[in-house]
Design a protein around this motif. Sequence first.
Motif, PDB file in Angstrom:
ATOM      1  N   THR A 128       0.888  -1.090   0.162  1.00  0.00           N
ATOM      2  CA  THR A 128       0.461   0.283   0.015  1.00  0.00           C
ATOM      3  C   THR A 128       0.536   0.922  -0.211  1.00  0.00           C
ATOM      4  O   THR A 128       1.931   0.983   0.728  1.00  0.00           O
ATOM      5  CB  THR A 128      -0.403  -0.102   1.485  1.00  0.00           C
ATOM      6  N   ARG A 129       0.407   2.323  -0.165  1.00  0.00           N
ATOM      7  CA  ARG A 129       1.116   3.618  -0.621  1.00  0.00           C
ATOM      8  C   ARG A 129       1.352   4.170   1.283  1.00  0.00           C
ATOM      9  O   ARG A 129       2.852   4.262   1.564  1.00  0.00           O
ATOM     10  CB  ARG A 129       0.007   4.944  -0.743  1.00  0.00           C
ATOM     11  N   THR A 130       1.340   3.274   2.718  1.00  0.00           N
ATOM     12  CA  THR A 130       1.613   3.949   3.797  1.00  0.00           C
ATOM     13  C   THR A 130       2.747   2.766   3.814  1.00  0.00           C
ATOM     14  O   THR A 130       3.606   3.214   3.907  1.00  0.00           O
ATOM     15  CB  THR A 130       0.446   3.048   4.843  1.00  0.00           C
ATOM     16  N   GLN A 131       2.654   1.501   3.715  1.00  0.00           N
ATOM     17  CA  GLN A 131       3.794   0.186   3.455  1.00  0.00           C
ATOM     18  C   GLN A 131       4.926   1.163   2.394  1.00  0.00           C
ATOM     19  O   GLN A 131       6.225   1.462   3.225  1.00  0.00           O
ATOM     20  CB  GLN A 131       3.315  -0.698   3.134  1.00  0.00           C
ATOM     21  N   GLN A 132       5.069   1.930   1.844  1.00  0.00           N
ATOM     22  CA  GLN A 132       5.585   2.080   0.929  1.00  0.00           C
ATOM     23  C   GLN A 132       6.769   3.563   1.301  1.00  0.00           C
ATOM     24  O   GLN A 132       7.555   3.625   1.217  1.00  0.00           O
ATOM     25  CB  GLN A 132       5.231   2.411  -0.875  1.00  0.00           C
ATOM     26  N   ASP A 133       5.682   4.339   1.758  1.00  0.00           N
ATOM     27  CA  ASP A 133       6.774   5.200   2.296  1.00  0.00           C
ATOM     28  C   ASP A 133       7.120   5.190   3.929  1.00  0.00           C
ATOM     29  O   ASP A 133       7.915   6.383   4.187  1.00  0.00           O
ATOM     30  CB  ASP A 133       4.767   6.569   2.875  1.00  0.00           C
ATOM     31  N   ALA A 134       6.536   3.793   4.147  1.00  0.00           N
ATOM     32  CA  ALA A 134       7.652   3.450   5.380  1.00  0.00           C
ATOM     33  C   ALA A 134       9.189   2.591   4.851  1.00  0.00           C
ATOM     34  O   ALA A 134      10.435   2.913   6.032  1.00  0.00           O
ATOM     35  CB  ALA A 134       7.111   1.983   5.813  1.00  0.00           C
ATOM     36  N   LEU A 135       9.244   2.518   3.496  1.00  0.00           N
ATOM     37  CA  LEU A 135      10.448   2.059   3.203  1.00  0.00           C
ATOM     38  C   LEU A 135      10.936   4.230   3.017  1.00  0.00           C
ATOM     39  O   LEU A 135      12.382   3.813   2.759  1.00  0.00           O
ATOM     40  CB  LEU A 135      10.545   2.034   1.709  1.00  0.00           C
ATOM     41  N   LEU A 136      11.086   4.890   2.452  1.00  0.00           N
ATOM     42  CA  LEU A 136      11.456   6.104   2.579  1.00  0.00           C
ATOM     43  C   LEU A 136      12.697   6.633   2.994  1.00  0.00           C
ATOM     44  O   LEU A 136      14.252   6.492   2.834  1.00  0.00           O
ATOM     45  CB  LEU A 136      10.634   7.693   2.452  1.00  0.00           C
ATOM     46  N   PRO A 137      12.487   6.896   4.334  1.00  0.00           N
ATOM     47  CA  PRO A 137      13.584   6.999   4.983  1.00  0.00           C
ATOM     48  C   PRO A 137      15.018   5.817   5.271  1.00  0.00           C
ATOM     49  O   PRO A 137      15.999   6.616   5.494  1.00  0.00           O
ATOM     50  CB  PRO A 137      13.251   7.042   7.012  1.00  0.00           C
ATOM     51  N   SER A 138      14.329   5.129   5.175  1.00  0.00           N
ATOM     52  CA  SER A 138      15.955   3.768   5.019  1.00  0.00           C
ATOM     53  C   SER A 138      15.987   3.970   3.903  1.00  0.00           C
ATOM     54  O   SER A 138      17.918   4.040   3.509  1.00  0.00           O
ATOM     55  CB  SER A 138      15.256   2.365   4.983  1.00  0.00           C
ATOM     56  N   VAL A 139      15.650   4.590   2.635  1.00  0.00           N
ATOM     57  CA  VAL A 139      16.548   4.756   1.359  1.00  0.00           C
ATOM     58  C   VAL A 139      17.059   6.263   1.860  1.00  0.00           C
ATOM     59  O   VAL A 139      18.652   5.793   0.711  1.00  0.00           O
ATOM     60  CB  VAL A 139      15.009   5.046  -0.227  1.00  0.00           C
ATOM     61  N   GLU A 140      16.502   7.081   1.931  1.00  0.00           N
ATOM     62  CA  GLU A 140      17.264   7.937   2.151  1.00  0.00           C
ATOM     63  C   GLU A 140      18.220   8.695   2.903  1.00  0.00           C
ATOM     64  O   GLU A 140      19.185   8.788   2.186  1.00  0.00           O
ATOM     65  CB  GLU A 140      16.659   9.353   1.893  1.00  0.00           C
ATOM     66  N   ASN A 141      18.791   7.473   4.302  1.00  0.00           N
ATOM     67  CA  ASN A 141      19.838   7.272   5.119  1.00  0.00           C
ATOM     68  C   ASN A 141      20.529   6.559   5.005  1.00  0.00           C
ATOM     69  O   ASN A 141      21.113   6.004   5.430  1.00  0.00           O
ATOM     70  CB  ASN A 141      19.433   7.192   6.301  1.00  0.00           C
ATOM     71  N   ARG A 142      20.133   6.015   3.405  1.00  0.00           N
ATOM     72  CA  ARG A 142      21.465   4.690   3.163  1.00  0.00           C
ATOM     73  C   ARG A 142      21.508   3.270   4.593  1.00  0.00           C
ATOM     74  O   ARG A 142      22.036   2.652   4.467  1.00  0.00           O
ATOM     75  CB  ARG A 142      22.834   5.297   2.643  1.00  0.00           C
ATOM     76  N   TRP A 143      20.270   3.230   5.583  1.00  0.00           N
ATOM     77  CA  TRP A 143      20.399   2.263   6.426  1.00  0.00           C
ATOM     78  C   TRP A 143      20.724   0.800   5.956  1.00  0.00           C
ATOM     79  O   TRP A 143      20.558   0.133   6.397  1.00  0.00           O
ATOM     80  CB  TRP A 143      18.819   2.618   6.595  1.00  0.00           C
ATOM     81  N   VAL A 144      19.668   1.189   3.973  1.00  0.00           N
ATOM     82  CA  VAL A 144      19.727  -0.319   3.859  1.00  0.00           C
ATOM     83  C   VAL A 144      20.173  -0.049   2.358  1.00  0.00           C
ATOM     84  O   VAL A 144      19.982   0.960   1.926  1.00  0.00           O
ATOM     85  CB  VAL A 144      18.095  -1.062   3.982  1.00  0.00           C
ATOM     86  N   THR A 145      20.089  -1.223   1.554  1.00  0.00           N
ATOM     87  CA  THR A 145      20.201  -1.277  -0.072  1.00  0.00           C
ATOM     88  C   THR A 145      18.912  -1.869  -0.756  1.00  0.00           C
ATOM     89  O   THR A 145      18.362  -3.132  -0.443  1.00  0.00           O
ATOM     90  CB  THR A 145      21.636  -2.017  -0.326  1.00  0.00           C
ATOM     91  N   LEU A 146      17.781  -1.410  -0.748  1.00  0.00           N
ATOM     92  CA  LEU A 146      16.651  -1.833  -0.823  1.00  0.00           C
ATOM     93  C   LEU A 146      16.550  -2.314  -2.671  1.00  0.00           C
ATOM     94  O   LEU A 146      16.834  -1.372  -3.527  1.00  0.00           O
ATOM     95  CB  LEU A 146      15.793  -0.624  -1.121  1.00  0.00           C
ATOM     96  N   VAL A 147      15.728  -3.237  -2.868  1.00  0.00           N
ATOM     97  CA  VAL A 147      15.630  -4.134  -4.377  1.00  0.00           C
ATOM     98  C   VAL A 147      14.554  -4.334  -3.710  1.00  0.00           C
ATOM     99  O   VAL A 147      13.695  -5.394  -3.130  1.00  0.00           O
ATOM    100  CB  VAL A 147      16.976  -4.850  -4.644  1.00  0.00           C
ATOM    101  N   ALA A 148      13.609  -4.145  -4.937  1.00  0.00           N
ATOM    102  CA  ALA A 148      12.505  -3.928  -5.043  1.00  0.00           C
ATOM    103  C   ALA A 148      11.838  -4.211  -6.711  1.00  0.00           C
ATOM    104  O   ALA A 148      11.917  -4.287  -7.404  1.00  0.00           O
ATOM    105  CB  ALA A 148      11.121  -3.205  -4.774  1.00  0.00           C
ATOM    106  N   ALA A 149      11.262  -5.812  -6.140  1.00  0.00           N
ATOM    107  CA  ALA A 149      10.812  -6.362  -7.317  1.00  0.00           C
ATOM    108  C   ALA A 149       9.582  -5.961  -8.125  1.00  0.00           C
ATOM    109  O   ALA A 149       8.988  -6.368  -6.990  1.00  0.00           O
ATOM    110  CB  ALA A 149      11.283  -7.746  -7.661  1.00  0.00           C
ATOM    111  N   THR A 150       9.332  -5.762  -9.439  1.00  0.00           N
ATOM    112  CA  THR A 150       7.735  -6.039  -9.711  1.00  0.00           C
ATOM    113  C   THR A 150       7.313  -6.450 -11.280  1.00  0.00           C
ATOM    114  O   THR A 150       8.203  -5.982 -12.208  1.00  0.00           O
ATOM    115  CB  THR A 150       6.963  -4.365  -9.959  1.00  0.00           C
ATOM    116  N   THR A 151       5.674  -6.989 -10.882  1.00  0.00           N
ATOM    117  CA  THR A 151       6.318  -7.500 -12.611  1.00  0.00           C
ATOM    118  C   THR A 151       4.835  -6.247 -13.187  1.00  0.00           C
ATOM    119  O   THR A 151       4.690  -6.216 -14.004  1.00  0.00           O
ATOM    120  CB  THR A 151       5.379  -8.845 -12.589  1.00  0.00           C
TER     121      THR A 151
END
Length: 464
Positions: free
Chosen positions: A134-157
């Motif tokens: 959901t939009r809320t779940q995706q928004d929860a990822l933003l701080p970790s991406v901006e602060n380089r806390w994780v390397t996010l790899v998201a897959a989608t078809t």
Amino acid sequence: MDLFDAAQSTAQGLPEVGAGAPLAVRMRPRTLGEVAGQAHLLEPGSPLRRLVEPQSAAARRAAPTSVVLWGPPGTGKTTLAYLIAATSGRRFVELSAVTAGVKDVRAVIDEARRRLATDGGETVLFIDEVHRFTRTQQDALLPSVENRWVTLVAATTENPSFSVNGPLLSRSLLLTLRPLSVEEVRALVRRAVADERGLAGGVELEAEAEEHLLRLAGGDARKALTILEAAAGAALSAAPVAPGDEEPRPVVVDLGTVERAIDVAAVRYDRDGDQHYDVISAFIKSMRGSDVDAALHYLARMIAAGEDPRFIARRIVIAAAEDVGMADPSALQTAVAAAQAVALIGMPEARIILAEAVVHLATAPKSNAAYLGVDRALADVRAGRIGSVPAHLRDAHYAGAQQLGHGRGYVYAHDEPHAVAAQQYLPDELVGTRYYEPSDRGYERQVSERLDRIRPLLHPDEPR
């Protein structure tokens, strides 16, 4: 132990691959060199290579921290996520958007932050089917991406433009994976037959069986290996046991074995995703282009995928008006009748009704003259080119209308020769405008000939 195995042993969280794992898992590429296709993403110095290949800490800091992998099933999205973690020795955490919630995402991010603070290493967070977040779940990822806390790899078809939030997509590197070619899937299948991690030469795939398997796979490497594993298992279980003093010969996997192992290939079509729009677009354009075979193919894909037949019927009605038009007015009658019959009958018989309507539209002469005509008229109206209704055409039935001159001088068409009354119909500002220009195809040729006779009668003062 090769470089992949050595790196994997230092990367926590990667799933163990045992002898009993599915063939597609056992054959997962260990290096970028084993990745099938995607050459456009694997150029030297490319962002993907900088993520996958071992580098210094400084080089890793310059690499992207969020990657969205978009592509059809079986093109290597999960494989690339594993390679990013395994070859760099980073901790790997995998979440499925089908089952994970915001709480799960935040727990992973909190643990990644703790490990960074205590020099416990970096974390690769792989989210499969991110379009289901959901939009809320995706928004929860933003701080970790901006602060380089994780390397996010998201897959989608699904097309990320529709399925991934703008803020997350703007902070991510979008990599588009292409469908594998038949030859690329063939190479993977043959490698799986021979490789020690795969079938280790225990089976021999006949050419006819291989071609059928490749057709069923439809460019999906995982599906190809799954079919191969099922067919090999069926062949091996039915093969006689060789005497102890004989070296076992490869068991032949023939066409019949493949056919028995798998009934039918899954249709690549998602009613909620971009494939839905791609297939219906191809369907409409095939009817418009008069390719009846292609139109029936896309119709079959939608039917096999469980598309609502009423949706298909509505698109056929639109196509009858928009693309066939007055070149064959009976096409709209066929389409409307088909839509009513589909609602009355339902599947599976409705497929026949839909097919008849598709054949009529695809083989009918085509004209979009009426469609273009009404759009030209709308463009004038929206641009303010309206003008006043001529006084002789106005309603003269209400009290006082005649005193205003309404209806005065109106000529009743049925009293005139050929029932054509020569008088002004358009507002003054639009006199002489032509919106409808019929084609010379099908019934519209007759319409064109009739208009060539009518228009001079209607407007005798206009130059011919």
